[in-house]
Enzyme design. Structure first.
Site, PDB file in Angstrom:
ATOM      1  N   CYS A   1     -68.883  46.992  45.451  1.00 40.68           N
ATOM      2  CA  CYS A   1     -69.562  47.808  46.453  1.00 40.68           C
ATOM      3  C   CYS A   1     -70.361  46.923  47.398  1.00 40.68           C
ATOM      4  CB  CYS A   1     -70.560  48.754  45.785  1.00 40.68           C
ATOM      5  SG  CYS A   1     -69.821  49.707  44.461  1.00 40.68           S
TER       6      CYS A   1
ATOM      7  N   CYS B   1     -70.163  35.224  41.070  1.00 37.61           N
ATOM      8  CA  CYS B   1     -68.732  35.563  40.958  1.00 37.61           C
ATOM      9  C   CYS B   1     -67.925  34.689  41.925  1.00 37.61           C
ATOM     10  CB  CYS B   1     -68.525  37.035  41.290  1.00 37.61           C
ATOM     11  SG  CYS B   1     -66.776  37.451  41.432  1.00 37.61           S
TER      12      CYS B   1
ATOM     13  N   SER C   1     -55.466  38.175  53.225  1.00 35.16           N
ATOM     14  CA  SER C   1     -56.081  37.493  52.086  1.00 35.16           C
ATOM     15  C   SER C   1     -55.742  36.006  52.012  1.00 35.16           C
ATOM     16  CB  SER C   1     -55.667  38.189  50.785  1.00 35.16           C
ATOM     17  OG  SER C   1     -54.264  38.372  50.766  1.00 35.16           O
TER      18      SER C   1
ATOM     19  N   ASP D   1     -51.076  32.758  49.263  1.00 43.56           N
ATOM     20  CA  ASP D   1     -52.032  33.864  49.102  1.00 43.56           C
ATOM     21  C   ASP D   1     -53.220  33.364  48.291  1.00 43.56           C
ATOM     22  OD1 ASP D   1     -53.126  36.335  49.467  1.00 43.56           O
ATOM     23  OD2 ASP D   1     -51.623  37.445  48.325  1.00 43.56           O
ATOM     24  N   ASP D   2     -54.267  34.195  48.241  1.00 37.71           N
ATOM     25  CA  ASP D   2     -55.485  33.773  47.529  1.00 37.71           C
ATOM     26  C   ASP D   2     -55.302  33.818  46.025  1.00 37.71           C
ATOM     27  OD1 ASP D   2     -55.321  36.622  47.762  1.00 37.71           O
ATOM     28  OD2 ASP D   2     -57.356  36.742  46.997  1.00 37.71           O
TER      29      ASP D   2
ATOM     30  N   CYS E   1     -62.104  41.695  34.658  1.00 43.79           N
ATOM     31  CA  CYS E   1     -63.510  41.498  35.031  1.00 43.79           C
ATOM     32  C   CYS E   1     -64.345  42.681  34.552  1.00 43.79           C
ATOM     33  CB  CYS E   1     -63.613  41.379  36.559  1.00 43.79           C
ATOM     34  SG  CYS E   1     -65.318  41.252  37.127  1.00 43.79           S
TER      35      CYS E   1
ATOM     36  N   CYS F   1     -62.553  35.387  34.586  1.00 44.28           N
ATOM     37  CA  CYS F   1     -61.206  35.947  34.746  1.00 44.28           C
ATOM     38  C   CYS F   1     -60.121  34.866  34.661  1.00 44.28           C
ATOM     39  CB  CYS F   1     -61.091  36.772  36.018  1.00 44.28           C
ATOM     40  SG  CYS F   1     -61.752  35.983  37.447  1.00 44.28           S
TER      41      CYS F   1
END
Ligand code: SF4
Length: 475
Positions: A2, A248, A297, A360-361, A405, A461
């Site tokens: 969020c 994070c 991304s 990509d990420d 996560c 993760c």
């Protein structure tokens, strides 16, 4: 995941409504399922929350009422539902009117022991309306503040920080005060600054990209900042930050906006991604190919990869920005349909190039990459390119994601993560790539060390080593 935002101002400024709305738009990427807001002019309060984007929920009627009440304090949240549904009860901010006043709270992050926290609150006689972390946090603060502490919210927040492992950067308001707080690990970012006379805050610095706004600093892990209607600010370092923060690392890899700075770095997230791409090229070079970003991304990492390797960079995929993030959609076939709706291929590039390295990420379930490669192979048929003449390599600017996560990024359960259950060779075969290469954990840390000590980042993760206790939970 969020975004939270808002302000506390000593006097009403008509420009605040626009600034507040702009902050919401600037944090829209952090949550698109709900928007909610609580506001007070020191005597009266109001609130609303609903499904949808800022532009859909902060309607003209609501803006008119906002302007009419002339709020001196406002807090808001853009939300992805990681705990609880997307109904208005589960959305944030949460609020309560007690005998001694009105309280409202919004947070960013997840509690890894959510069920245990809910059970404890219920056992203590607390009525829960939702299964959302923000409600748990509000009720824990109020319980502790009113238990033995005479309504002292700073004492309530201290109790929260000492007893609640997890990720929460939050904002709490009464009719006349604003409290900003951050968990002792500092998982999620939170910044404050000034807009004209007002103290303003937001999850990311991109929400301060406005002429009259000035960024001051991040709220420190374990800190509470109290702002009142006279413009007084008091700082309380309630809990010593953990020896190693647990910022994070997915915020700079993927989640935060490229023009934001997160975790008090002086370089933008886009630069972090560019450096990841350069390191990826050093570790996972493809000899002769056109570098193709997955938009948006993979874009910064693809530029870094192309710069470092000297390979040409071209756009092969066009992304429709109005389709939501697919990793959050329930159901595999719906996810696949959405990827096909979300991306189209630039056929003309296939007219003269046959070898690509798609950057990509990260790779979560692998759905997006598999469909993208299938789309390129389908398009190649239109040019009568034989399958053996088309080379598609995939390079990912982060290590394999092997664990889910519990701190606010809505990755799926571990069993649904491609890298948790399959080898790199198996994944390459499954997605239809000629080769697949990930950035190493050492490579990620080497890039991260340009920004902060690598030990100050959560890597759970990638490693499955969680910094706090957690309970697996149904999503
Ligand atoms: Fe971020 Fe991964 Fe840690 Fe979650 S587990 S907070 S996504 S680094």
């Amino acid at each position: 995941m969020c975004g939270i935002l808002g302000y506390c101002a000593p006097q009403w400024d008509p420009g605040l409504t626009k600034f507040f709305g702009l902050q919401g738009f600037n944090l829209q990427h952090r949550g698109q399922e709900n928007f909610g807001c609580t506001y007070s002019n020191g005597k009266k309060f109001n609130h609303f929350k609903d499904k949808g984007l800022v532009s859909q929920v902060f309607t003209k009627e609501r803006r008119d009422h906002f302007n009419q009440i002339k709020p001196l304090i406002a807090i808001a949240q853009t939300r992805y539902a990681t705990a609880g549904g997307t109904d208005a009860i589960s959305a944030q901010p949460h609020w309560m009117t007690l005998l001694d006043g009105f309280y409202s709270n919004a947070t960013n992050g997840d509690l890894p022991l959510l069920q245990e926290e809910i059970d404890n609150l219920r056992a203590a006689g607390t009525v829960m309306l939702s299964r959302n972390d923000g409600e748990v946090i509000l009720k824990k603060i109020l319980h502790a503040a009113h238990g033995k502490n005479g309504g002292d919210l700073v004492a309530g927040l201290e109790h929260l920080m000492k007893t609640t492992p997890g990720a929460y950067s939050g904002c709490l308001m009464t009719l006349t005060e604003l409290y900003l707080y951050r968990d002792p690990y500092g998982f999620r970012p939170l910044y404050f600054g000034r807009w004209r006379d007002a103290v303003v805050f937001a999850s990311e610095t991109c929400a301060f990209n406005e002429r009259d706004a000035e960024l001051e600093r991040e709220v420190h892990p374990g800190e509470v900042i109290v702002v009142d209607l006279q413009g007084r600010i008091t700082h309380h370092q309630l809990v010593k930050p953990n020896r190693h923060r647990q910022q994070c690392i997915f915020e700079p890899i993927y989640f935060a906006r490229p023009d934001s700075k997160v975790f008090e770095n002086d370089k933008e997230v886009g630069h972090f991604r560019y450096q990841l791409g350069r390191r990826l090229a050093q570790e996972q070079l493809v000899g002769d190919a056109v570098v193709v970003p997955v938009p948006d991304s993979g874009r910064f990492s693809a530029v870094g990869y192309a710069t470092e390797s000297g390979l040409p960079l071209r756009e092969l995929f066009i992304r429709n920005p109005y389709i939501p993030r697919t990793f959050q959609i329930a159901g595999q076939s719906q996810r696949e349909d959405l990827v096909r709706l979300k991306f189209t291929t630039m056929l003309s590039l296939l007219g003269y190039r046959r070898n690509f390295v798609i950057v990509d990420d990260s790779l979560v379930r692998s759905t997006t990459m598999r469909i993208l490669i299938a789309m390129v192979r389908e398009a190649a048929q239109k040019f009568d390119i034989a399958p053996r003449d088309l080379e598609i390599h995939v390079r990912l600017a982060s290590p394999p994601i092997k664990a889910c996560c519990y701190y606010g990024i809505d990755t799926p359960e571990t069993k649904e993560l491609a890298a948790a259950t399959h080898s790199i060779r198996e994944i390459a075969e499954f997605i239809g790539a000629d080769s697949l290469g990930y950035l190493s954990l050492e490579g990620l840390d080497a890039v991260a060390s340009e920004f902060d000590k690598p030990t100050n980042y959560c890597h759970a993760c990638f490693t499955g080593k969680y910094p706090t206790k957690y309970q697996t939970r149904k999503r």
